[in-house]
Design a protein around this motif. Structure first.
Motif, PDB file in Angstrom:
ATOM      1  N   LEU A  19       0.827  -1.209   0.000  1.00 14.77           N
ATOM      2  CA  LEU A  19       0.000   0.000   0.000  1.00 14.77           C
ATOM      3  C   LEU A  19       0.862   1.259   0.000  1.00 14.77           C
ATOM      4  N   ALA A  20       1.943   1.268   0.782  1.00 17.75           N
ATOM      5  CA  ALA A  20       2.832   2.430   0.841  1.00 17.75           C
ATOM      6  C   ALA A  20       3.530   2.656  -0.496  1.00 17.75           C
ATOM      7  N   ASP A  21       3.936   1.579  -1.152  1.00 16.71           N
ATOM      8  CA  ASP A  21       4.570   1.694  -2.460  1.00 16.71           C
ATOM      9  C   ASP A  21       3.593   2.305  -3.471  1.00 16.71           C
ATOM     10  N   ALA A  22       2.360   1.833  -3.470  1.00 15.37           N
ATOM     11  CA  ALA A  22       1.361   2.378  -4.388  1.00 15.37           C
ATOM     12  C   ALA A  22       1.065   3.836  -4.059  1.00 15.37           C
ATOM     13  N   SER A  23       0.968   4.155  -2.771  1.00 10.63           N
ATOM     14  CA  SER A  23       0.716   5.529  -2.360  1.00 10.63           C
ATOM     15  C   SER A  23       1.838   6.458  -2.808  1.00 10.63           C
ATOM     16  N   SER A  24       3.076   6.004  -2.664  1.00 12.11           N
ATOM     17  CA  SER A  24       4.229   6.794  -3.086  1.00 12.11           C
ATOM     18  C   SER A  24       4.182   7.091  -4.588  1.00 12.11           C
ATOM     19  N   ARG A  25       3.838   6.080  -5.383  1.00 12.66           N
ATOM     20  CA  ARG A  25       3.738   6.284  -6.835  1.00 12.66           C
ATOM     21  C   ARG A  25       2.641   7.294  -7.155  1.00 12.66           C
ATOM     22  N   ALA A  92      -3.957  -2.746  -4.501  1.00  5.20           N
ATOM     23  CA  ALA A  92      -2.682  -2.073  -4.750  1.00  5.20           C
ATOM     24  C   ALA A  92      -1.679  -3.091  -5.259  1.00  5.20           C
ATOM     25  N   THR A  93      -0.701  -2.589  -6.008  1.00  5.84           N
ATOM     26  CA  THR A  93       0.363  -3.450  -6.528  1.00  5.84           C
ATOM     27  C   THR A  93       1.713  -2.784  -6.280  1.00  5.84           C
ATOM     28  N   LEU A  94       2.737  -3.599  -6.205  1.00  2.71           N
ATOM     29  CA  LEU A  94       4.093  -3.061  -6.178  1.00  2.71           C
ATOM     30  C   LEU A  94       4.413  -2.503  -7.554  1.00  2.71           C
ATOM     31  N   GLY A  95       5.253  -1.494  -7.603  1.00  2.58           N
ATOM     32  CA  GLY A  95       5.685  -0.966  -8.880  1.00  2.58           C
ATOM     33  C   GLY A  95       6.316  -2.057  -9.732  1.00  2.58           C
ATOM     34  N   GLY A  96       6.130  -1.962 -11.039  1.00  2.00           N
ATOM     35  CA  GLY A  96       6.696  -2.950 -11.947  1.00  2.00           C
ATOM     36  C   GLY A  96       5.774  -4.116 -12.245  1.00  2.00           C
TER      37      GLY A  96
END
Length: 188
Positions: A19-25, A92-96
């Motif tokens: 979730l944090a990775d998606a939020s950052s993007r 949510a997904t991790l980048g990539g």
């Protein structure tokens, strides 16, 4: 090999990391949505209830979702909440991992249908019009937008829940069936 499964307490930090990775993007793209990091209290009750799901690629969690039969009473009317529907959140997904979000939504629709639901519903932040367009492109219809001073969300969407395996699910290997909520509860 990828596999979707119910999250457990040991998955909490990884779930929050996705979730944090998606939020950052989102924030880097100037999209106002989600906090920088969700508090564990926003996910742990769903994990404990068996409503949180993760997609694993090998041993790594690369996508998340919460799928529940309980709609948000701030947004959905009493009559709507009485309809056979499931509600999806925190996809949510991790980048990539482009495209897996669509596969997760399709899987949620399939799981909802297997649970006896006619509809898959969600709410989105009112200001994220790009996300609204994405949901429409994924077969959701905009129901209405509810504006509440204490909530950022409120754009409501729904689509039919279908017990089908889609091309996106095949492509991203998100096709496995899980026990229905009733079956899962009886296994505890």
């Amino acid at each position: 090999m990828r596999r979707i499964e119910r999250a457990d307490a040991a998955d909490l930090q990884s779930f929050l990391d996705v979730l944090a990775d998606a939020s950052s993007r989102l924030h880097r793209r100037g999209i106002d949505q989600w906090p920088v990091r969700f508090d564990a209290s926003k996910v742990l009750p769903d994990i404990k209830a068996g409503h949180a799901f993760v997609v694993r690629d090998g041993g790594n969690i690369i996508a998340t979702a919460i799928l529940t039969p309980h709609g948000d009473r701030d947004f959905w009317t009493h009559a709507e909440l009485a309809q056979p529907a499931f509600y999806v959140a925190k996809v949510a997904t991790l980048g990539g991992h482009t495209g897996i979000g669509a596969a997760v939504l399709d899987w949620c629709g399939r799981q909802a249908a297997r649970e006896g639901a006619d509809l898959l519903r969600l709410d989105a932040w009112r200001t994220n019009t790009r996300l609204h367009h994405y949901y429409v492109s994924q077969g959701f219809s905009h129901v209405r937008t509810v504006t509440l001073a204490h909530r950022n969300s409120g754009a409501l969407f729904e689509r039919p829940a279908k017990d089908i395996t889609t091309d996106a699910m095949h492509q991203h290997q998100v096709t496995n069936d899980l026990p229905t909520e009733q079956e899962h509860t009886s296994l505890r």
